[in-house]
Design an enzyme around this catalytic site. Sequence first.
Site, PDB file in Angstrom:
ATOM      1  N   HIS A  39       5.845   2.366  -2.366  1.00  0.00           N
ATOM      2  CA  HIS A  39       4.412   2.107  -2.236  1.00  0.00           C
ATOM      3  C   HIS A  39       4.071   1.827  -0.774  1.00  0.00           C
ATOM      4  CE1 HIS A  39       0.440   1.342  -3.586  1.00  0.00           C
ATOM      5  NE2 HIS A  39       0.442   0.052  -3.325  1.00  0.00           N
ATOM      6  N   HIS A  88      -4.512  -0.821   0.362  1.00  0.00           N
ATOM      7  CA  HIS A  88      -3.623   0.187  -0.217  1.00  0.00           C
ATOM      8  C   HIS A  88      -4.320   0.897  -1.367  1.00  0.00           C
ATOM      9  CE1 HIS A  88      -2.104  -2.623  -3.599  1.00  0.00           C
ATOM     10  NE2 HIS A  88      -2.961  -3.322  -2.896  1.00  0.00           N
ATOM     11  N   CYS A  97      -0.886   6.909  -2.695  1.00  0.00           N
ATOM     12  CA  CYS A  97      -0.862   5.880  -1.653  1.00  0.00           C
ATOM     13  C   CYS A  97      -0.302   6.392  -0.330  1.00  0.00           C
ATOM     14  CB  CYS A  97      -0.066   4.664  -2.131  1.00  0.00           C
ATOM     15  SG  CYS A  97       1.687   5.014  -2.476  1.00  0.00           S
TER      16      CYS A  97
END
Length: 229
Positions: free
Chosen positions: A59, A71, A160
């Site tokens: 991530h 994010h 992401c």
Amino acid sequence: MLQLLTFLVEKLSLLSNFKLFESSWSDAGGKERPAAQRGPPPPLLRGDLLEVPRSLFTHYGIYLGDNKVAHLIPDILPVFTNDAKLISSVVTNKRLILGCMYRCATVRVDTLEDFAYGSSVMVNNMDKMTKKHSFNNEDVAKRAERLIGSTPYSLLWNNCEHFVTYCRYGCAASRQTEKFCECLKSIIRDQRSVVATGLLGVVSIVCFGMAPSTTLAAVLVPFTLWMAG
């Protein structure tokens, strides 16, 4: 039949060792990826690109300063409620997976601790691996802040990693999804996939009877794989 069983074992082994969305930014020399540091976190600067392992994927986020991180993360909760306090709670893996399925995501701001989700944070690791020139940190942070809000989610086109690479380098890209697609192509190009899907099609016809849903799948899937290979 032995060859088919060997093929299935090979592919299951490949998938079990393949982290679906693991970061694959690597240098040309094939150097090992530096290990994430545990203990006291490194000093963070506004605009830094942060990276954390999370379940089957890596991530990414952009540090905004004051212990805040922007994010892009899939989340199903905004579909069912407008309660800002509830939505702002930590996105669990269950919410995340359902958000992926529904293709609903948000560019949101969380604390560094919530973003990390119990994992160690790597800072600007992508800068060492990519040849692209990064913007200065303040511009990176401002680009991230402009994108805060709801956004459609796409595993291949808007995840992401696309978000952070756009903010930091000006070009959205995701090596994780490229790696995933390469894995799928290697499976499709293996002609034993045709045999495997053909046998599964025959089994489905035997078990569920001769119907358009079973017969078409039994013919079209192996044919498509054969043509693609």
